[in-house]
Enzyme design. Structure first.
Site, PDB file in Angstrom:
ATOM      1  N   ARG A   1      10.291  18.225 -12.828  1.00 13.79           N
ATOM      2  CA  ARG A   1      10.056  19.310 -13.565  1.00 13.79           C
ATOM      3  C   ARG A   1       9.246  20.482 -12.665  1.00 13.79           C
ATOM      4  O   ARG A   1       8.436  20.013 -11.250  1.00 13.79           O
ATOM      5  CB  ARG A   1       8.751  17.971 -14.131  1.00 13.79           C
TER       6      ARG A   1
ATOM      7  N   HIS B   1      17.564  26.480  -5.507  1.00 15.75           N
ATOM      8  CA  HIS B   1      17.026  25.635  -7.191  1.00 15.75           C
ATOM      9  C   HIS B   1      17.535  26.188  -8.068  1.00 15.75           C
ATOM     10  O   HIS B   1      17.601  27.725  -8.391  1.00 15.75           O
ATOM     11  CB  HIS B   1      15.515  25.752  -6.931  1.00 15.75           C
TER      12      HIS B   1
HETATM   13  P1  5GP Z   1      11.184  30.321  -7.582  1.00 14.99           P
HETATM   14  O1  5GP Z   1       9.898  31.154  -8.309  1.00 14.99           O
HETATM   15  O2  5GP Z   1      11.831  30.260  -6.394  1.00 14.99           O
HETATM   16  O3  5GP Z   1      12.793  30.028  -8.268  1.00 14.99           O
HETATM   17  O4  5GP Z   1      10.463  29.312  -8.163  1.00 14.99           O
HETATM   18  C1  5GP Z   1       9.739  28.108  -7.412  1.00 14.99           C
HETATM   19  C2  5GP Z   1       9.536  27.346  -8.410  1.00 14.99           C
HETATM   20  O5  5GP Z   1       8.413  26.073  -8.333  1.00 14.99           O
HETATM   21  C3  5GP Z   1       8.019  28.157  -9.651  1.00 14.99           C
HETATM   22  O6  5GP Z   1       8.428  27.789 -10.840  1.00 14.99           O
HETATM   23  C4  5GP Z   1       7.131  27.119  -9.376  1.00 14.99           C
HETATM   24  O7  5GP Z   1       6.250  26.571 -10.168  1.00 14.99           O
HETATM   25  C5  5GP Z   1       7.675  25.790  -8.880  1.00 14.99           C
HETATM   26  N1  5GP Z   1       6.745  25.184  -7.894  1.00 14.99           N
HETATM   27  C6  5GP Z   1       6.250  25.036  -6.614  1.00 14.99           C
HETATM   28  N2  5GP Z   1       5.332  24.772  -6.021  1.00 14.99           N
HETATM   29  C7  5GP Z   1       5.525  23.423  -7.000  1.00 14.99           C
HETATM   30  C8  5GP Z   1       5.417  21.973  -6.311  1.00 14.99           C
HETATM   31  O8  5GP Z   1       5.093  21.545  -5.221  1.00 14.99           O
HETATM   32  N3  5GP Z   1       5.702  21.054  -7.378  1.00 14.99           N
HETATM   33  C9  5GP Z   1       6.493  21.823  -8.533  1.00 14.99           C
HETATM   34  N4  5GP Z   1       6.973  20.284  -9.302  1.00 14.99           N
HETATM   35  N5  5GP Z   1       7.222  22.850  -8.562  1.00 14.99           N
HETATM   36  C10 5GP Z   1       6.540  23.861  -7.850  1.00 14.99           C
END
Ligand code: 5GP
Length: 110
Positions: A30, A99
């Protein structure tokens, strides 16, 4: 040596996450700041930083994430969802570990 991100640490179980799916190739957990009723992140166990780094040799990796997300949704009774890759800092990618965002307004059936 590759730079270790927060998702390396989640993958290697160095920090906790709410893991909902895992096999030899993929981990899904999640999002800590959910932007929908159900918001998961699917990551490959084999590190790739971004879609921007995908080559003909690694093109199966994003496909595999999509397949696992599809299987997960079917198994959990989610019929509608959005799949997103943020690509590069200017594309909104904060964590430089590939991701797939899985977002749905539906809840996971328990
Ligand atoms: P991006 O902006 O890189 O596509 O998305 C990264 C996502 O990772 C964000 O939606 C953020 O909320 C999530 N995220 C960042 N740090 C953590 C963490 O330590 N644990 C979890 N479960 N999600 C994280």
């Amino acid at each position: 040596m590759e730079e270790r991100t927060i998702f390396h640490r989640i993958r290697d179980k160095e920090i906790p996450a709410d893991i909902l799916f895992e096999d030899d190739e993929v981990l899904a957990f999640r999002d800590i700041h959910p932007k929908a009723q159900t918001h998961l992140l699917f990551i490959p166990k084999h590190f790739v930083a971004s879609i921007a780094d995908i080559t003909p040799e690694t093109v199966h990796i994003p496909g595999m994430l999509i397949l696992k997300a599809q299987e997960f949704a079917r198994e959990k009774g989610i019929s509608g969802y959005r799949l997103t890759f943020h690509v590069g800092k200017e594309g909104g990618q904060e964590v430089m570990y590939l991701h797939l965002h899985f977002l749905s307004d539906q809840k996971i059936a328990s």
